[in-house]
Design a protein around this motif. Structure first.
Motif, PDB file in Angstrom:
ATOM      1  N   TRP A  39       0.806  -1.220   0.000  1.00 41.97           N
ATOM      2  CA  TRP A  39       0.000   0.000   0.000  1.00 41.97           C
ATOM      3  C   TRP A  39       0.836   1.264   0.000  1.00 41.97           C
ATOM      4  O   TRP A  39       0.444   2.247  -0.651  1.00 41.97           O
ATOM      5  CB  TRP A  39      -1.028  -0.039   1.123  1.00 41.97           C
TER       6      TRP A  39
ATOM      7  N   HIS B 257       2.427  -2.342  -8.093  1.00 41.08           N
ATOM      8  CA  HIS B 257       1.641  -1.669  -7.058  1.00 41.08           C
ATOM      9  C   HIS B 257       1.634  -0.165  -7.300  1.00 41.08           C
ATOM     10  O   HIS B 257       0.596   0.491  -7.189  1.00 41.08           O
ATOM     11  CB  HIS B 257       2.192  -1.990  -5.669  1.00 41.08           C
TER      12      HIS B 257
ATOM     13  N   PHE C 174       1.557   1.704  -3.600  1.00 43.27           N
ATOM     14  CA  PHE C 174       0.329   2.120  -4.278  1.00 43.27           C
ATOM     15  C   PHE C 174       0.123   3.625  -4.119  1.00 43.27           C
ATOM     16  O   PHE C 174      -0.110   4.350  -5.087  1.00 43.27           O
ATOM     17  CB  PHE C 174      -0.860   1.340  -3.705  1.00 43.27           C
ATOM     18  N   HIS C 175       0.245   4.119  -2.901  1.00 43.83           N
ATOM     19  CA  HIS C 175       0.042   5.548  -2.645  1.00 43.83           C
ATOM     20  C   HIS C 175       1.154   6.391  -3.255  1.00 43.83           C
ATOM     21  O   HIS C 175       0.916   7.552  -3.630  1.00 43.83           O
ATOM     22  CB  HIS C 175      -0.093   5.805  -1.145  1.00 43.83           C
TER      23      HIS C 175
ATOM     24  N   SER D  19      -3.548  -4.448  -6.255  1.00 46.01           N
ATOM     25  CA  SER D  19      -3.344  -3.008  -6.448  1.00 46.01           C
ATOM     26  C   SER D  19      -3.697  -2.560  -7.860  1.00 46.01           C
ATOM     27  O   SER D  19      -4.137  -1.428  -8.054  1.00 46.01           O
ATOM     28  CB  SER D  19      -1.917  -2.618  -6.099  1.00 46.01           C
TER      29      SER D  19
END
Length: 144
Positions: free
Chosen positions: A50, A107, A53-54, A140
């Motif tokens: 994550w 991701h 991803f961000h 993702s």
């Protein structure tokens, strides 16, 4: 942080891919401003899913909104989006580091797709492209 500070501030070129910076695992500890670095070798690889991803979302938010671009000179089209897609590699047992690097790129690319949707650029993709993204299997990419 970075996505908010740089939103809409990049003018992409059709011949260049969008740079997604590496994820920084460094922090500062007050009051001395000492530097602290997280050692990723001791953490499971899933811990970075994550954050990567961000990181991709923040990179993609630098793009201008579709409404702010002229249709004739808009470099963000289907070809450009697919050009920014990370290469697919088959997982192998003997090259785990390469597989981990490719997964982190996937991701980040999922986050990049989310940012493209937020900025109004995903309408450039064909249904077959969307089908490919949804059937790739990584969480993702399907979320993005």
């Amino acid at each position: 942080g970075r996505g908010m500070m740089t939103i809409g501030g990049l003018k992409p070129l059709a011949a260049e891919s969008l740079p997604i910076p590496d994820l920084s695992l460094k922090g500062r500890v007050p009051p001395t401003n000492g530097s602290l670095t997280l050692d990723g070798a001791e953490c499971p690889p899933e811990i970075k899913v994550w954050p990567e991803f961000h990181n991709g979302v923040a990179a993609g938010l630098r793009l201008p909104e579709k409404a702010d671009l002229d249709d004739r000179n808009n470099p963000i089209n289907r070809t450009w989006i697919l050009y920014n897609r990370p290469p697919r590699t088959e997982p192998t047992n003997n090259n785990e580091e390469s597989s981990t690097t490719n997964n982190s790129k996937n991701h980040a690319h999922g986050g990049f797709l989310l940012a493209l949707g937020l900025r109004g650029h995903l309408t450039a993709l064909e249904m077959t492209d969307i089908y490919e993204y949804l059937t790739q299997g990584t969480i993702s990419l399907t979320v993005g």
